[in-house]
Structure formats: C-alpha cells, structure tokens
Design a protein around this motif. Structure first.
Motif, PDB file in Angstrom:
ATOM      1  N   THR A   1      52.184  54.964  -8.494  1.00 44.02           N
ATOM      2  CA  THR A   1      52.628  56.462  -8.928  1.00 44.02           C
ATOM      3  C   THR A   1      51.815  57.685  -9.507  1.00 44.02           C
ATOM      4  O   THR A   1      50.760  57.086  -9.563  1.00 44.02           O
ATOM      5  N   ASP A   2      52.641  58.389  -8.992  1.00 43.91           N
ATOM      6  CA  ASP A   2      52.082  59.837  -9.129  1.00 43.91           C
ATOM      7  C   ASP A   2      51.489  59.541 -10.799  1.00 43.91           C
ATOM      8  O   ASP A   2      50.348  60.241 -11.314  1.00 43.91           O
ATOM      9  N   ASP A   3      53.090  59.398 -11.623  1.00 43.06           N
ATOM     10  CA  ASP A   3      52.870  59.530 -12.195  1.00 43.06           C
ATOM     11  C   ASP A   3      51.569  58.586 -13.493  1.00 43.06           C
ATOM     12  O   ASP A   3      51.020  59.175 -14.420  1.00 43.06           O
ATOM     13  N   GLU A   4      51.631  57.202 -12.960  1.00 38.82           N
ATOM     14  CA  GLU A   4      50.299  56.523 -13.669  1.00 38.82           C
ATOM     15  C   GLU A   4      49.560  56.831 -13.181  1.00 38.82           C
ATOM     16  O   GLU A   4      48.063  56.445 -14.088  1.00 38.82           O
TER      17      GLU A   4
ATOM     18  N   THR B   1      48.422  60.313 -12.685  1.00 39.84           N
ATOM     19  CA  THR B   1      47.639  60.878 -13.438  1.00 39.84           C
ATOM     20  C   THR B   1      46.643  61.317 -14.499  1.00 39.84           C
ATOM     21  O   THR B   1      45.897  61.883 -15.114  1.00 39.84           O
TER      22      THR B   1
END
Length: 135
Positions: A74-77, A79
């Motif tokens: 995911t984007d959060d992972e 970053t």
C-alpha cells in the motif's frame, strides 16, 4: 533531422496487473517508444520472479527496481522505501547511456522518488497525479 528524446517514466503502480494507472503508464511507454525510439518505464519490483528488464515494444522497455520487499505494498507501506527507489533511479540515471532527457513521474510516491533523483542530476521532470483519494 530532429533527434529523439530518451524519456523515462516512473510509476509505483504494478505493471503486471490491470490497475488503471499501471495500464495507462505501460501503454504510454509503448506509444512514446514508437515515436521517440527510447522510452523506459521504471517500476518497483512487486514480484520476486519479475525480470529486471522487459521489452514492451519497439523502443520501449520496462525496468523493475528493487526498493522494499518484492510484493505489492500500500502507499503507507511503500513510503519508507521512497529513498531506496530514488537511489535506484539515481544510480541508473548517473551513466551516460542511462541518463534520460526528461522524466515523467506518475503518482505521488513515484514523484517523490523521481524528483529526488532527477534534481540531483539536473534532469527536467514532469509529474502526473492519477488519483489523490483520501480515506
């Protein structure tokens, strides 16, 4: 006679799936390769078995970069791995044969990495956002 440009496209989307951004960027790379004779799409490796380099069509190449675990994130992972992605881009663009004339980044994460690498090397960059959905 006009000279061709070497265009680099950068995306954090997955090229192997039918995600809208991945399909768009892959097809754009193919079209630019036909026109300019050299378009390279750089994407983060999402699968350990993905080849490092794949020909997408005449003048178009996909290069998978190692930045973070080789699985969809995911984007959060993703970053925390932006610096790794930028370092891989910078390493490839630092050679005369790897240096693009212009970089087109797709999405905000790819934009962060591409901007960091291109800025250090004095390469012009453009940015496209395909979605900034908020949850």
């Amino acid at each position: 006679m006009s000279s061709s440009l070497h265009i680099a496209l950068v995306s954090a989307a997955t090229a192997e799936t039918e995600q809208v951004e991945g399909v768009h960027v892959r097809e754009l790379t193919r079209a630019l390769g036909r026109i300019e004779r050299q378009a390279t799409l750089y994407m983060r490796r999402h699968d350990e078995t993905a080849p490092g380099r794949t020909k997408l069509g005449d003048g178009a190449t996909l290069i998978h970069l190692d930045a973070g675990p080789a699985r969809p994130l995911t984007d959060d992972e993703l970053t925390p791995y932006v610096k790794d992605l930028a370092a891989e881009l910078r390493r490839r663009w630092s050679t005369p044969q790897g240096r693009p004339d212009i970089v087109h980044a797709h999405g905000w994460i790819a934009g962060l990495a591409a901007t960091a690498a291109a800025r250090d090397l004095g390469i012009s960059i453009v940015q496209s956002y395909h979605g900034l959905g908020m949850t």
